[in-house]
Write a protein that holds these residues in place. Structure first.
Motif, PDB file in Angstrom:
ATOM      1  N   VAL A 100     -42.547 -57.670   1.481  1.00  0.00           N
ATOM      2  CA  VAL A 100     -41.557 -58.716   1.188  1.00  0.00           C
ATOM      3  C   VAL A 100     -40.924 -58.485  -0.180  1.00  0.00           C
ATOM      4  O   VAL A 100     -39.705 -58.594  -0.340  1.00  0.00           O
ATOM      5  CB  VAL A 100     -42.202 -60.117   1.242  1.00  0.00           C
ATOM      6  N   VAL A 101     -41.751 -58.160  -1.173  1.00  0.00           N
ATOM      7  CA  VAL A 101     -41.238 -57.903  -2.539  1.00  0.00           C
ATOM      8  C   VAL A 101     -40.258 -56.740  -2.524  1.00  0.00           C
ATOM      9  O   VAL A 101     -39.215 -56.773  -3.191  1.00  0.00           O
ATOM     10  CB  VAL A 101     -42.406 -57.639  -3.507  1.00  0.00           C
ATOM     11  N   SER A 102     -40.562 -55.705  -1.742  1.00  0.00           N
ATOM     12  CA  SER A 102     -39.675 -54.544  -1.655  1.00  0.00           C
ATOM     13  C   SER A 102     -38.341 -54.921  -1.021  1.00  0.00           C
ATOM     14  O   SER A 102     -37.274 -54.508  -1.494  1.00  0.00           O
ATOM     15  CB  SER A 102     -40.351 -53.440  -0.833  1.00  0.00           C
ATOM     16  N   SER A 103     -38.393 -55.729   0.043  1.00  0.00           N
ATOM     17  CA  SER A 103     -37.165 -56.168   0.711  1.00  0.00           C
ATOM     18  C   SER A 103     -36.321 -57.033  -0.220  1.00  0.00           C
ATOM     19  O   SER A 103     -35.099 -56.882  -0.302  1.00  0.00           O
ATOM     20  CB  SER A 103     -37.515 -56.942   1.980  1.00  0.00           C
ATOM     21  N   ASP A 104     -36.990 -57.942  -0.963  1.00  0.00           N
ATOM     22  CA  ASP A 104     -36.275 -58.804  -1.911  1.00  0.00           C
ATOM     23  C   ASP A 104     -35.646 -57.976  -3.031  1.00  0.00           C
ATOM     24  O   ASP A 104     -34.525 -58.259  -3.478  1.00  0.00           O
ATOM     25  CB  ASP A 104     -37.235 -59.841  -2.511  1.00  0.00           C
ATOM     26  N   ALA A 105     -36.370 -56.955  -3.491  1.00  0.00           N
ATOM     27  CA  ALA A 105     -35.869 -56.115  -4.586  1.00  0.00           C
ATOM     28  C   ALA A 105     -34.589 -55.400  -4.178  1.00  0.00           C
ATOM     29  O   ALA A 105     -33.659 -55.255  -4.989  1.00  0.00           O
ATOM     30  CB  ALA A 105     -36.929 -55.106  -5.005  1.00  0.00           C
ATOM     31  N   GLN A 106     -34.515 -54.950  -2.927  1.00  0.00           N
ATOM     32  CA  GLN A 106     -33.305 -54.292  -2.433  1.00  0.00           C
ATOM     33  C   GLN A 106     -32.104 -55.229  -2.532  1.00  0.00           C
ATOM     34  O   GLN A 106     -31.007 -54.827  -2.933  1.00  0.00           O
ATOM     35  CB  GLN A 106     -33.508 -53.880  -0.968  1.00  0.00           C
ATOM     36  N   CYS A 107     -32.323 -56.503  -2.174  1.00  0.00           N
ATOM     37  CA  CYS A 107     -31.246 -57.495  -2.239  1.00  0.00           C
ATOM     38  C   CYS A 107     -30.886 -57.821  -3.687  1.00  0.00           C
ATOM     39  O   CYS A 107     -29.712 -57.889  -4.040  1.00  0.00           O
ATOM     40  CB  CYS A 107     -31.683 -58.761  -1.492  1.00  0.00           C
ATOM     41  N   ILE A 108     -31.892 -58.018  -4.517  1.00  0.00           N
ATOM     42  CA  ILE A 108     -31.669 -58.363  -5.921  1.00  0.00           C
ATOM     43  C   ILE A 108     -30.901 -57.259  -6.642  1.00  0.00           C
ATOM     44  O   ILE A 108     -30.021 -57.524  -7.471  1.00  0.00           O
ATOM     45  CB  ILE A 108     -33.019 -58.635  -6.617  1.00  0.00           C
ATOM     46  N   GLU A 109     -31.204 -56.010  -6.309  1.00  0.00           N
ATOM     47  CA  GLU A 109     -30.538 -54.867  -6.951  1.00  0.00           C
ATOM     48  C   GLU A 109     -29.170 -54.564  -6.351  1.00  0.00           C
ATOM     49  O   GLU A 109     -28.484 -53.650  -6.796  1.00  0.00           O
ATOM     50  CB  GLU A 109     -31.438 -53.639  -6.845  1.00  0.00           C
ATOM     51  N   GLY A 110     -28.778 -55.337  -5.329  1.00  0.00           N
ATOM     52  CA  GLY A 110     -27.461 -55.158  -4.734  1.00  0.00           C
ATOM     53  C   GLY A 110     -27.386 -54.054  -3.706  1.00  0.00           C
ATOM     54  O   GLY A 110     -26.296 -53.661  -3.290  1.00  0.00           O
TER      55      GLY A 110
END
Length: 472
Positions: free
Chosen positions: A181-191
């Motif tokens: 989940v953290v990895s998926s969120d990081a992809q979104c946060i980083e654009g």
């Protein structure tokens, strides 16, 4: 001059003497209070505004906000409720006879706008509660989170006041799901992706694990483009997961139970075909052919169900090796030539003379290409052609299957790679298939680090393509 400025000020001003009587009232105060000068000056302030009490601070009954500035309501002659912000002060150096200066500001528009927003928020809350959708927001600058009451209720928490939703999530998410989940969120946060969509387990208040699904988006970035605020939704999918598992178990059980007897029937029919005498009647041959074809079709459907089940549950693996794609495509062309002729379609293989090597599973790659070629043949017009072509595109090899048949409708294009999806009935009624072929093909190609896609102009030309990196 100073008196003239105060009399025409854009805010209302009342001056109160030591006996709590009004000794001055400007024009804006008269307008706000809907009164005349003779009805205000000389009267006690509590007679004019009974909602307030003049003390060192300004305590107001039925107050909307705490602090020095308070809001009271004033009923107009037409029955409408107007709102006025009242503030008390006594400036330094004021005359001994001046006890208080009261300023009045008309905030009717602001209050009504706020009431409209609050009403809309309340309606949204009711809708979200009814649909059991929890909403959460994260402030990346402070590391804190806020969530709706429904979000907390999904976790079995009835009293959510002053709880940090971010802290609750990290404390309750299953350790095995956290990294994903953290990895998926990081992809979104980083654009790198438009949204983060993930399924994970969370421990609810009674100590059991529930499956949740969340969708998160970045709603605010700072001047440098760094994400500072996130907004998302969360729903409980525990029951959906349970039903899906039951369906998966059912499909797996039925498929395995069918596979063995079907194989036996198919083998028996093949032996019969070898021993069938030339003198057998046409009716017998026709019935035998029908049984043989339908048994073969059932075995294919069962095989696809088993493949799909393994892919869906993550129990499927590909055996990667160095393969010559030119050789595989030529084999596919030979193997499907008779099949294409059945639909009065010519199969054309367009491959380079030199070998092109890929890192792939030869058996599964051949399965994917066979599926695409057979689909193209089935949906081509009589006397048409299907072309299998190999092209190099930078560091990738692209295999294209081109036909001039019915093509892909706009409706079907939205779900073409979704399991059990098929084109409109009038195109597929007599074409067979389980609706799993393309879904399985997509999963297999992605397991081989490749891509699959298509472009189609209905009734003109359709191209399905597979792209896999070339070995150096």
């Amino acid at each position: 001059m100073f008196r003239s400025i105060v009399e025409n000020a854009p805010i209302g001003v009342l001056i109160i003497d030591s006996s709590d009587e009004v000794i001055f009232c400007n024009l804006m105060a008269l307008s706000i209070l809907l009164m005349h000068d003779e009805t205000i000056v000389g009267r006690k302030i509590l007679d004019i505004l009974p909602e307030i009490s003049i003390l060192e601070k300004l305590p107001i009954q039925n107050k909307s906000y705490n602090g020095d500035a308070e809001i009271i309501s004033i009923l107009s002659a037409d029955g409408n409720e107007n709102y006025c912000e009242v503030q008390l002060s006594r400036p330094a150096g004021a005359h001994d006879n001046i006890k208080h200066i009261v300023t009045l500001t008309d905030v009717t528009r602001r209050v009504r706008a706020l009431q409209a927003v609050q009403g809309q928020e309340h309606r949204w809350d009711l809708a979200l509660q009814g649909s059991q959708i929890g909403v959460f927001e994260s402030d990346l600058r402070t590391g804190t989170g806020f969530a709706s009451q429904t979000w907390f209720e999904l976790l079995g928490i009835s009293k959510a006041k002053e709880r940090d939703s971010d802290a609750e999530w990290h404390a309750r998410v299953h350790p095995d799901d956290l990294a994903l989940v953290v990895s998926s969120d990081a992809q979104c946060i980083e654009g790198l992706s438009e949204k983060s969509e993930a399924s994970f387990r969370m421990m609810v208040q009674d100590g059991t694990w529930h499956w949740m699904k969340s969708i998160l988006r970045v709603t605010e970035r700072d001047g440098t483009g760094k994400a500072v605020r996130l907004l998302g939704t969360m729903v409980d999918i525990t029951e959906q997961k349970r039903v899906d598992e039951l369906k998966d178990d059912f499909v797996a059980t039925v498929s395995h139970e069918l596979r063995t007897p079907l194989a036996a029937v198919y083998g028996a029919l093949r032996l019969l075909s070898e021993s069938m005498s030339m003198s057998a009647s046409e009716k017998t041959k026709k019935l035998f052919g029908m049984a043989y074809r339908n048994t073969s079709r059932l075995i294919q459907v069962v095989d696809e169900l088993l493949d799909f089940q393994k892919l869906k549950t993550g129990h499927f693996s590909v055996e990667m090796s160095r393969v010559d794609i030119v050789d595989i495509v030529n084999q596919v062309g030979i193997d499907n030539e008779l099949y294409a002729k059945k639909y009065e379609v010519t199969l054309i293989v367009d491959t380079p003379k030199k070998s092109i090597f890929l890192n792939a599973d030869p058996l599964r790659l051949k399965q994917v290409l066979t599926n695409l070629v057979s689909n193209s043949a089935k949906f081509s017009f009589p006397n048409g052609s299907v072309i299998i072509r190999i092209e190099l595109e930078k560091s990738n090899c692209m295999i294209s299957i081109i036909d001039n048949g019915h093509g892909i409708s706009s409706d079907f294009s939205k779900r073409i790679f979704i399991p059990f999806s098929q084109q409109a009935d009038h195109l597929t009624r007599n074409s067979g298939g389980s609706g799993l072929g393309l879904a399985i093909s997509k999963s297999l190609i992605e397991l081989m680090s490749g891509e699959i896609g298509y472009h189609s102009e209905p009734n003109v030309e359709t191209t399905f393509w597979v792209k896999i990196p070339v070995m150096s």
